[in-house]
Design a protein around this motif. Structure first.
Motif, short mmCIF file in Angstrom:
data_model
loop_
_atom_site.label_atom_id
_atom_site.label_comp_id
_atom_site.label_asym_id
_atom_site.label_seq_id
_atom_site.Cartn_x
_atom_site.Cartn_y
_atom_site.Cartn_z
N PRO B 87 -0.74 1.68 35.49
CA PRO B 87 0.67 2.02 35.23
C PRO B 87 1.61 1.31 36.20
CG PRO B 87 -0.56 3.96 36.02
CD PRO B 87 -1.56 2.85 35.82
N LYS B 88 1.13 1.13 37.44
CA LYS B 88 1.93 0.44 38.46
C LYS B 88 1.04 -0.59 39.15
CE LYS B 88 4.79 4.43 39.44
NZ LYS B 88 5.78 4.93 40.36
N ALA B 89 1.68 -1.59 39.72
CA ALA B 89 0.91 -2.58 40.47
C ALA B 89 1.80 -3.32 41.46
CB ALA B 89 0.26 -3.59 39.52
N LYS B 90 1.13 -3.82 42.49
CA LYS B 90 1.78 -4.81 43.35
C LYS B 90 1.36 -6.16 42.78
CE LYS B 90 1.12 -1.73 47.27
NZ LYS B 90 0.12 -0.82 46.63
N ILE B 91 2.28 -7.10 42.76
CA ILE B 91 1.95 -8.36 42.12
C ILE B 91 2.22 -9.54 43.05
CG2 ILE B 91 2.21 -7.48 39.76
CD1 ILE B 91 4.99 -8.63 39.60
N VAL B 92 1.36 -10.54 42.91
CA VAL B 92 1.43 -11.74 43.76
C VAL B 92 1.48 -12.94 42.81
CG1 VAL B 92 0.21 -13.12 45.50
CG2 VAL B 92 -0.03 -10.61 45.51
N GLY B 93 2.56 -13.71 42.88
CA GLY B 93 2.65 -14.88 42.01
C GLY B 93 2.84 -16.14 42.83
N HIS B 94 2.19 -17.20 42.39
CA HIS B 94 2.38 -18.49 43.07
C HIS B 94 3.14 -19.44 42.14
CE1 HIS B 94 1.92 -22.01 45.46
NE2 HIS B 94 1.33 -22.63 44.47
N SER B 95 4.14 -20.13 42.71
CA SER B 95 4.92 -21.13 41.98
C SER B 95 5.54 -20.48 40.73
CB SER B 95 4.04 -22.34 41.66
OG SER B 95 4.81 -23.43 41.25
N PHE B 96 5.27 -21.01 39.53
CA PHE B 96 5.88 -20.36 38.36
C PHE B 96 5.32 -18.95 38.16
CE2 PHE B 96 6.84 -19.69 33.80
CZ PHE B 96 8.20 -19.95 33.84
N GLY B 97 4.14 -18.69 38.69
CA GLY B 97 3.61 -17.32 38.67
C GLY B 97 4.52 -16.35 39.40
N ALA B 98 5.22 -16.85 40.42
CA ALA B 98 6.18 -16.01 41.15
C ALA B 98 7.46 -15.81 40.34
CB ALA B 98 6.49 -16.62 42.51
N VAL B 99 7.80 -16.77 39.50
CA VAL B 99 8.95 -16.60 38.60
C VAL B 99 8.61 -15.50 37.57
CG1 VAL B 99 10.50 -17.75 36.97
CG2 VAL B 99 9.58 -19.02 38.93
N ILE B 100 7.38 -15.54 37.08
CA ILE B 100 6.91 -14.50 36.16
C ILE B 100 6.94 -13.14 36.85
CG2 ILE B 100 4.89 -13.66 34.86
CD1 ILE B 100 4.05 -16.72 34.68
N ALA B 101 6.47 -13.12 38.11
CA ALA B 101 6.46 -11.86 38.88
C ALA B 101 7.88 -11.32 39.04
CB ALA B 101 5.81 -12.10 40.25
N ALA B 102 8.82 -12.21 39.34
CA ALA B 102 10.21 -11.79 39.50
C ALA B 102 10.74 -11.22 38.19
CB ALA B 102 11.07 -12.97 39.95
N HIS B 103 10.41 -11.89 37.10
CA HIS B 103 10.90 -11.44 35.79
C HIS B 103 10.36 -10.04 35.49
CE1 HIS B 103 12.77 -13.33 32.04
NE2 HIS B 103 12.80 -12.04 31.87
N ALA B 104 9.07 -9.83 35.75
CA ALA B 104 8.46 -8.52 35.49
C ALA B 104 9.08 -7.46 36.39
CB ALA B 104 6.95 -8.59 35.70
N ALA B 105 9.28 -7.79 37.67
CA ALA B 105 9.84 -6.82 38.62
C ALA B 105 11.27 -6.45 38.23
CB ALA B 105 9.82 -7.40 40.03
N ALA B 106 12.00 -7.40 37.65
CA ALA B 106 13.39 -7.14 37.27
C ALA B 106 13.48 -6.29 36.00
CB ALA B 106 14.12 -8.47 37.08
N ILE B 107 12.57 -6.52 35.04
CA ILE B 107 12.68 -5.78 33.78
C ILE B 107 11.87 -4.48 33.78
CG2 ILE B 107 13.25 -7.84 32.40
CD1 ILE B 107 10.36 -7.81 31.33
N ALA B 108 10.92 -4.36 34.69
CA ALA B 108 10.10 -3.13 34.74
C ALA B 108 10.00 -2.62 36.18
CB ALA B 108 8.71 -3.38 34.15
N PRO B 109 11.15 -2.30 36.80
CA PRO B 109 11.12 -1.93 38.22
C PRO B 109 10.29 -0.68 38.50
CG PRO B 109 13.28 -1.48 37.24
CD PRO B 109 12.50 -2.26 36.23
#
Lengths: 104, 276
Positions: B87-109
């Motif tokens: 249901p919840k997670a800490k996420i680690v993204g590298h390069s565009f993976g970090a853009v994906i991480a930011a997008h997820a964090a912004a839409i599903a805080p």
């Protein structure tokens, strides 16, 4: 008790057999102990992750592929010869039981 | 190999350990093996359930013809979290993976409890960076040129232009190119080149400056000391309310590969500080 050389040759033949139809294989050719996983076979590190699983399933035992991958990540050329893979397997495989099944 | 189905696609995933969830997201043209080579999944797996997956179009996951924006990938991530029971997670993204991480964090805080941004460059923040500084690209370009492939400097970030330039090569020239630039998995790269990935990766896709600034979860911006994207690092530490920055010595854009010990140590230290 089998000699180290024949044990190594046996493992190399098994690995070569598993790799003959391996996903991600781009180039065909004979595999010997000097064959390089990446430069010669055209495989990528993701294939190494999956091959590690295939080998563990084939031998029916866990093997420390995480350590091998981490060591590979610290190499300048990021490549692995089949001889090194065989060496790793020979070191970590317990004496193989007769009934090990071969998975495709 | 472990696969799961999400959003009508099959994703290759790998997991290590038990505990609260940490999810690792690789960059475009990469795959989950970066987390094994850097030892991140093995190390995080000693204290957490660490999950890595191949993005759509990458590694051993399915390759749909389109849907490669950070928003599409963020929806994939959330669906994968549903499938693994996170249901919840800490996420680690590298390069565009970090853009994906930011997008997820912004839409599903409510679902993303901490974020590690490893060396991202955001489409919405393109104005901050001087692309010509990207030494990795310059080196790649010289190697490609030696193999007879001229890549335009102006399109360094432009994967679809890059794909256009290599797609027509015959087998012999492709082999030479592949050996020169050290890309062993050209088949996969070219497969990706036939999708909309190149263009989609450049798209803002709703991840505007304002949306990036809205990320309140504890976050770590981790950049190579010689990263070409340090202006983005400054932006993240100044504009995000709960973001700290760390730089990794002896690294440019690919700290997980260039200095894996320092990278994994910084990630693990941050994740454990959020747990505490």
């Amino acid at each position: 008790m089998m000699s180290n050389d024949s044990r190594h040759a046996e493992i190399l033949a098994e690995v070569a057999g598993l790799m003959a139809n391996f996903h991600g294989r781009e180039y065909l050719g004979d595999i010997d102990e000097n064959t390089r996983f990446f430069a010669d076979l055209g495989l990528a590190s993701i294939d190494a992750v999956v091959l590690g699983e295939t080998l563990q399933a084939h031998y029916g035992q866990p093997l420390p592929f995480g350590d091998l991958m981490a060591e590979l990540g610290r190499r300048e050329d990021r490549d692995l010869t089949m001889g090194e893979l065989v060496e790793f397997l020979a070191k970590h495989l317990e004496s193989r039981s007769e009934g090990t099944s071969c998975r495709s | 190999m472990p696969k799961l189905n999400a959003r009508g696609m099959s994703f290759h995933i790998q997991q290590a350990g038990e505990g609260s969830d940490v999810i690792l997201i690789h960059g475009v043209t990469g795959d989950l093996s970066v987390w094994f080579l850097s030892k991140a999944i093995q190390e995080l797996g000693t204290t957490h359930r660490a999950t890595a997956y191949d993005l759509r179009g990458h590694g051993y996951s399915d390759v749909p013809p389109d849907g490669y924006t950070s928003g599409d990938h963020a929806q994939d991530l959330l669906a994968i979290m549903d499938e693994i029971g996170a249901p919840k997670a800490k996420i680690v993204g590298h390069s565009f993976g970090a853009v994906i991480a930011a997008h997820a964090a912004a839409i599903a805080p409510e679902r993303i409890t901490a974020v590690v941004f490893s060396d991202p460059y955001f489409p919405a923040l393109r104005h901050l960076e001087d692309a010509s500084k990207w030494g990795h690209w310059k080196a790649f370009r010289l190697e490609a040129e030696a193999a007879g492939v001229t890549l335009s400097d102006e399109h360094w970030y432009d994967l679809d232009k890059f794909f256009d330039q290599v797609n027509h090569l015959n087998d012999e020239r492709m082999l030479k190119f592949r050996q020169a630039v050290g890309l062993p998995a050209m088949t996969r790269l070219l497969r990706l080149g036939k999708t909309t990935c190149g263009a989609d990766t450049k798209a803002v896709a709703g991840l505007t400056t304002e949306l990036i600034e809205s990320i309140k979860a504890p976050s770590l911006a981790i950049y190579g000391a010689a990263s070409p994207f340090l202006a983005t690092a400054d932006f993240l530490s100044e504009r995000l309310p709960n973001c700290r920055t760390v730089t990794i010595p002896n690294a440019r854009h690919r700290a997980p590969e260039e200095n894996p010990e320092a990278f994994v140590h910084a990630v693990k230290t941050f994740i454990e500080s959020v747990d505490a």
